[in-house]
Design an enzyme around this catalytic site. Structure first.
Site, PDB file in Angstrom:
ATOM      1  N   CYS A 171      -7.364  -1.044   1.632  1.00 31.54           N
ATOM      2  CA  CYS A 171      -6.308  -1.567   2.497  1.00 31.54           C
ATOM      3  C   CYS A 171      -6.919  -1.812   3.882  1.00 31.54           C
ATOM      4  O   CYS A 171      -7.544  -0.913   4.453  1.00 31.54           O
ATOM      5  CB  CYS A 171      -5.158  -0.564   2.596  1.00 31.54           C
ATOM      6  SG  CYS A 171      -3.863  -1.052   3.756  1.00 31.54           S
ATOM      7  N   CYS A 203       0.857  -1.177   0.000  1.00 31.57           N
ATOM      8  CA  CYS A 203       0.000   0.000   0.000  1.00 31.57           C
ATOM      9  C   CYS A 203       0.897   1.233   0.000  1.00 31.57           C
ATOM     10  O   CYS A 203       1.811   1.351   0.822  1.00 31.57           O
ATOM     11  CB  CYS A 203      -0.888  -0.003   1.247  1.00 31.57           C
ATOM     12  SG  CYS A 203      -1.885   1.482   1.444  1.00 31.57           S
ATOM     13  N   CYS A 222       0.424   3.254   3.557  1.00 31.64           N
ATOM     14  CA  CYS A 222       0.908   2.771   4.852  1.00 31.64           C
ATOM     15  C   CYS A 222       2.009   1.723   4.763  1.00 31.64           C
ATOM     16  O   CYS A 222       2.615   1.389   5.775  1.00 31.64           O
ATOM     17  CB  CYS A 222      -0.252   2.228   5.684  1.00 31.64           C
ATOM     18  SG  CYS A 222      -0.905   0.644   5.096  1.00 31.64           S
ATOM     19  N   CYS A 237      -5.003   0.740   6.654  1.00 33.73           N
ATOM     20  CA  CYS A 237      -5.189   2.196   6.726  1.00 33.73           C
ATOM     21  C   CYS A 237      -6.475   2.672   6.049  1.00 33.73           C
ATOM     22  O   CYS A 237      -6.742   3.865   6.009  1.00 33.73           O
ATOM     23  CB  CYS A 237      -3.993   2.925   6.135  1.00 33.73           C
ATOM     24  SG  CYS A 237      -3.816   2.771   4.345  1.00 33.73           S
ATOM     25  N   CYS A 269      -8.654  -5.259  -9.728  1.00 33.38           N
ATOM     26  CA  CYS A 269      -8.242  -4.182 -10.625  1.00 33.38           C
ATOM     27  C   CYS A 269      -7.793  -3.014  -9.743  1.00 33.38           C
ATOM     28  O   CYS A 269      -8.620  -2.323  -9.149  1.00 33.38           O
ATOM     29  CB  CYS A 269      -9.436  -3.814 -11.501  1.00 33.38           C
ATOM     30  SG  CYS A 269      -9.087  -2.590 -12.747  1.00 33.38           S
TER      31      CYS A 269
END
Length: 134
Positions: free
Chosen positions: A94, A45, A48, A97, A119
């Site tokens: 995510c 991510c 984070c 976060c 996607c």
């Protein structure tokens, strides 16, 4: 980093990253840095740093965004119903976060265990290349 307030996110992320990760935007197709990426490694991510996807689950869906058939583990992402823009979709966020990553689509005929296409916006990710790929 875990959950920050809006001012911290605006300071940490570029305007484009903020628009996608924190406001649920989408980058234009075929513009992301990882669309055609072939190196092995782990995709994290961008907000984070949590590990989200492995390169060995990435495939060419010809949709204009990086596509994966599964996250590293079910608890790495959370899936939410998304009825915006007059469509019924499943948003991918995510789990650490709560940043917007993209959408997942099922039942399109992909040759993977769940017939899934995660996607994901390139701008939501950073690739940590495998040691022999760096």
């Amino acid at each position: 980093m875990g959950r920050e307030d809006d001012a911290q996110w605006r300071e940490k992320l570029t305007r484009e990253e903020y628009k996608v990760l924190r406001q649920g935007g989408t980058e234009a197709p075929w513009t992301g840095e990882y669309v055609d990426e072939k190196r092995r490694g782990v995709y994290r991510c961008r907000a984070c740093g949590s590990e989200l996807f492995a390169s060995d689950t990435k495939f060419d869906s010809r949709c204009g965004w990086p596509s994966f058939w599964t996250p590293l583990a079910g608890d790495k992402v959370k899936l939410l119903e998304d009825n915006t823009l007059g469509m019924r979709r499943t948003e991918v966020r995510c789990a650490n976060c709560d940043s917007h990553l993209g959408h997942v689509f099922y039942g399109e005929g992909w040759d993977n265990p769940d017939d899934a296409r995660f996607c994901i916006n390139s701008i939501s990710l950073t690739l940590e290349p495998a040691e022999d790929q760096a």
